[in-house]
Design a protein around this motif. Sequence first.
Motif, PDB file in Angstrom:
ATOM      1  N   THR A 116       0.848  -1.183   0.000  1.00  0.00           N
ATOM      2  CA  THR A 116       0.000   0.000   0.000  1.00  0.00           C
ATOM      3  C   THR A 116       0.887   1.236   0.000  1.00  0.00           C
ATOM      4  OG1 THR A 116      -1.772  -1.145   1.199  1.00  0.00           O
ATOM      5  CG2 THR A 116      -1.832   1.258   1.183  1.00  0.00           C
ATOM      6  N   LEU A 117       0.585   2.171  -0.904  1.00  0.00           N
ATOM      7  CA  LEU A 117       1.311   3.431  -1.001  1.00  0.00           C
ATOM      8  C   LEU A 117       0.502   4.526  -0.307  1.00  0.00           C
ATOM      9  CD1 LEU A 117       2.394   1.612  -3.372  1.00  0.00           C
ATOM     10  CD2 LEU A 117       2.827   3.739  -4.604  1.00  0.00           C
ATOM     11  N   PHE A 118       1.221   5.460   0.322  1.00  0.00           N
ATOM     12  CA  PHE A 118       0.596   6.598   0.983  1.00  0.00           C
ATOM     13  C   PHE A 118       1.249   7.880   0.477  1.00  0.00           C
ATOM     14  CE2 PHE A 118       0.158   2.977   3.771  1.00  0.00           C
ATOM     15  CZ  PHE A 118      -1.161   3.049   4.190  1.00  0.00           C
ATOM     16  N   SER A 119       0.434   8.847   0.086  1.00  0.00           N
ATOM     17  CA  SER A 119       0.942  10.121  -0.413  1.00  0.00           C
ATOM     18  C   SER A 119       0.515  11.256   0.517  1.00  0.00           C
ATOM     19  CB  SER A 119       0.427  10.397  -1.826  1.00  0.00           C
ATOM     20  OG  SER A 119       0.993  11.591  -2.337  1.00  0.00           O
ATOM     21  N   ASN A 120       1.466  12.115   0.848  1.00  0.00           N
ATOM     22  CA  ASN A 120       1.295  13.185   1.822  1.00  0.00           C
ATOM     23  C   ASN A 120       0.677  14.409   1.148  1.00  0.00           C
ATOM     24  OD1 ASN A 120       1.810  15.477   3.488  1.00  0.00           O
ATOM     25  ND2 ASN A 120       3.432  14.359   4.541  1.00  0.00           N
ATOM     26  N   MET A 121      -0.567  14.726   1.512  1.00  0.00           N
ATOM     27  CA  MET A 121      -1.268  15.848   0.896  1.00  0.00           C
ATOM     28  C   MET A 121      -0.848  17.202   1.472  1.00  0.00           C
ATOM     29  SD  MET A 121      -3.068  14.557  -1.520  1.00  0.00           S
ATOM     30  CE  MET A 121      -1.620  13.528  -1.721  1.00  0.00           C
ATOM     31  N   TYR A 122      -0.205  17.214   2.645  1.00  0.00           N
ATOM     32  CA  TYR A 122       0.433  18.453   3.094  1.00  0.00           C
ATOM     33  C   TYR A 122       1.508  18.857   2.101  1.00  0.00           C
ATOM     34  CZ  TYR A 122      -1.280  17.574   7.942  1.00  0.00           C
ATOM     35  OH  TYR A 122      -2.020  17.360   9.069  1.00  0.00           O
ATOM     36  N   LEU A 123       2.396  17.900   1.780  1.00  0.00           N
ATOM     37  CA  LEU A 123       3.496  18.186   0.861  1.00  0.00           C
ATOM     38  C   LEU A 123       2.974  18.516  -0.525  1.00  0.00           C
ATOM     39  CD1 LEU A 123       6.093  15.433   1.878  1.00  0.00           C
ATOM     40  CD2 LEU A 123       6.028  17.838   2.575  1.00  0.00           C
ATOM     41  N   ALA A 124       1.923  17.811  -0.940  1.00  0.00           N
ATOM     42  CA  ALA A 124       1.346  18.074  -2.258  1.00  0.00           C
ATOM     43  C   ALA A 124       0.882  19.526  -2.351  1.00  0.00           C
ATOM     44  CB  ALA A 124       0.196  17.120  -2.531  1.00  0.00           C
ATOM     45  N   TYR A 125       0.300  20.044  -1.280  1.00  0.00           N
ATOM     46  CA  TYR A 125      -0.131  21.443  -1.279  1.00  0.00           C
ATOM     47  C   TYR A 125       1.054  22.394  -1.150  1.00  0.00           C
ATOM     48  CZ  TYR A 125      -2.005  25.882   0.307  1.00  0.00           C
ATOM     49  OH  TYR A 125      -2.274  27.218   0.425  1.00  0.00           O
ATOM     50  N   GLU A 126       1.946  22.113  -0.229  1.00  0.00           N
ATOM     51  CA  GLU A 126       3.020  23.052   0.085  1.00  0.00           C
ATOM     52  C   GLU A 126       4.025  23.228  -1.046  1.00  0.00           C
ATOM     53  OE1 GLU A 126       2.745  22.003   4.875  1.00  0.00           O
ATOM     54  OE2 GLU A 126       4.425  21.271   3.671  1.00  0.00           O
ATOM     55  N   THR A 127       4.115  22.254  -1.946  1.00  0.00           N
ATOM     56  CA  THR A 127       5.060  22.350  -3.057  1.00  0.00           C
ATOM     57  C   THR A 127       4.460  23.019  -4.294  1.00  0.00           C
ATOM     58  OG1 THR A 127       4.469  20.082  -3.674  1.00  0.00           O
ATOM     59  CG2 THR A 127       6.459  20.377  -2.328  1.00  0.00           C
ATOM     60  N   LEU A 128       3.201  23.393  -4.239  1.00  0.00           N
ATOM     61  CA  LEU A 128       2.592  24.151  -5.327  1.00  0.00           C
ATOM     62  C   LEU A 128       3.037  25.616  -5.256  1.00  0.00           C
ATOM     63  CD1 LEU A 128      -1.033  22.726  -5.121  1.00  0.00           C
ATOM     64  CD2 LEU A 128       0.638  22.242  -6.925  1.00  0.00           C
ATOM     65  N   SER A 129       2.967  26.301  -6.381  1.00  0.00           N
ATOM     66  CA  SER A 129       3.328  27.716  -6.411  1.00  0.00           C
ATOM     67  C   SER A 129       2.301  28.542  -5.630  1.00  0.00           C
ATOM     68  CB  SER A 129       3.385  28.217  -7.855  1.00  0.00           C
ATOM     69  OG  SER A 129       2.087  28.190  -8.437  1.00  0.00           O
ATOM     70  N   PRO A 130       2.699  29.693  -5.078  1.00  0.00           N
ATOM     71  CA  PRO A 130       1.742  30.541  -4.349  1.00  0.00           C
ATOM     72  C   PRO A 130       0.498  30.897  -5.160  1.00  0.00           C
ATOM     73  CG  PRO A 130       3.974  31.244  -3.845  1.00  0.00           C
ATOM     74  CD  PRO A 130       4.084  30.196  -4.936  1.00  0.00           C
ATOM     75  N   PRO A 131       0.597  31.247  -6.464  1.00  0.00           N
ATOM     76  CA  PRO A 131      -0.646  31.530  -7.200  1.00  0.00           C
ATOM     77  C   PRO A 131      -1.575  30.323  -7.289  1.00  0.00           C
ATOM     78  CG  PRO A 131       1.244  32.456  -8.356  1.00  0.00           C
ATOM     79  CD  PRO A 131       1.789  31.584  -7.269  1.00  0.00           C
ATOM     80  N   MET A 132      -1.004  29.127  -7.476  1.00  0.00           N
ATOM     81  CA  MET A 132      -1.835  27.925  -7.521  1.00  0.00           C
ATOM     82  C   MET A 132      -2.475  27.658  -6.161  1.00  0.00           C
ATOM     83  SD  MET A 132      -3.099  25.418  -9.290  1.00  0.00           S
ATOM     84  CE  MET A 132      -2.119  25.103 -10.776  1.00  0.00           C
ATOM     85  N   GLN A 133      -1.712  27.828  -5.077  1.00  0.00           N
ATOM     86  CA  GLN A 133      -2.262  27.656  -3.740  1.00  0.00           C
ATOM     87  C   GLN A 133      -3.431  28.617  -3.504  1.00  0.00           C
ATOM     88  OE1 GLN A 133       1.009  28.243  -1.051  1.00  0.00           O
ATOM     89  NE2 GLN A 133       1.868  26.203  -1.400  1.00  0.00           N
ATOM     90  N   GLU A 134      -3.251  29.856  -3.925  1.00  0.00           N
ATOM     91  CA  GLU A 134      -4.301  30.859  -3.720  1.00  0.00           C
ATOM     92  C   GLU A 134      -5.566  30.495  -4.478  1.00  0.00           C
ATOM     93  OE1 GLU A 134      -5.060  35.695  -4.162  1.00  0.00           O
ATOM     94  OE2 GLU A 134      -3.144  34.817  -4.769  1.00  0.00           O
ATOM     95  N   MET A 135      -5.416  30.059  -5.734  1.00  0.00           N
ATOM     96  CA  MET A 135      -6.585  29.689  -6.528  1.00  0.00           C
ATOM     97  C   MET A 135      -7.301  28.487  -5.917  1.00  0.00           C
ATOM     98  SD  MET A 135      -6.921  28.514 -10.528  1.00  0.00           S
ATOM     99  CE  MET A 135      -6.148  26.922 -10.231  1.00  0.00           C
ATOM    100  N   LEU A 136      -6.537  27.438  -5.580  1.00  0.00           N
ATOM    101  CA  LEU A 136      -7.155  26.230  -5.037  1.00  0.00           C
ATOM    102  C   LEU A 136      -7.854  26.503  -3.712  1.00  0.00           C
ATOM    103  CD1 LEU A 136      -4.408  23.550  -5.789  1.00  0.00           C
ATOM    104  CD2 LEU A 136      -6.493  24.012  -7.082  1.00  0.00           C
TER     105      LEU A 136
END
Length: 282
Positions: A125-145
């Motif tokens: 079973t694989l587990f992916s960290n959604m904190y990291l998925a968010y934090e590694t996005l660019s600031p404009p993408m974070q703001e839009m999402l």
Amino acid sequence: MLAIEQVSVAAGARVTGVDLSRELPADQWKEIRQAFHRHSLLIFPEQVLTIADQKRFSRRFGDLLIQEHLLPMTVEGHPECMRLHNDADNPPGLNTWHTDNSGWPEPPLGTVLYAKKTPAVGGDTLFSNMYLAYETLSPPMQEMLGQLTATHDVKKAFGADYPELSEMLKKKSIEINDRFGGGEAVHHPVVRIHPETKRKALYLSAPYVTGIDGLSAAEGRALLDFLYRHIETNEFVYRHRWQADDLLIWDNRCLQHYAVADYFPHERLMYRMNVLQNGDGR
């Protein structure tokens, strides 16, 4: 002695020195709960447990979810416990990244999975960290999402896109339209703030999400395709190789998981419980 050892930068810690078939003292529970929020996934190896033991452990994190449509797949006398059994006569089903039960208004806090039989090969079973998925996005993408919500519909997860799941339910005489036909889709933020850690995490689940609210179908598909590929980034992922008597608990609010269906026709037997967010954790 209780010991907690990190297994990956992405997620996960191994907890040893405890016997979950017995009640644990308050100080150990405090350490375990702190580790759960710090690592999002806890691994308890070599635990010889009954269903009652697993329920007692799970209830320390919250109330347990009972889903009417899954009752034919639960252990007799334990409606909170799904029996997940795959072998040559019952191939593994959902083979994609997801978080459990996002198609309901109040998705579960976490999942507790106990391995009784593991295949000779495969079945990780694989587990992916959604904190990291968010934090590694660019600031404009974070703001839009951060301004968006997504529609999650349970009927999609058991429809034409996922024939393995619908076929599995049919074998248990569970009719999709009867169970979900009148169900309403729900809307969840694309970015969630974790109530305990206060960190932001992406919250999507491909089997359930039908679109991004307010975007055209083409815009929504393009954005979802990007995000679904993004969460597969290797640096976000921990891969767990199961051993019999492993018990895992993970946080559905900040992790996605992928049960790799690469072990057919070998046998795999797991017992699953979902922890609700409204439990008192005592």
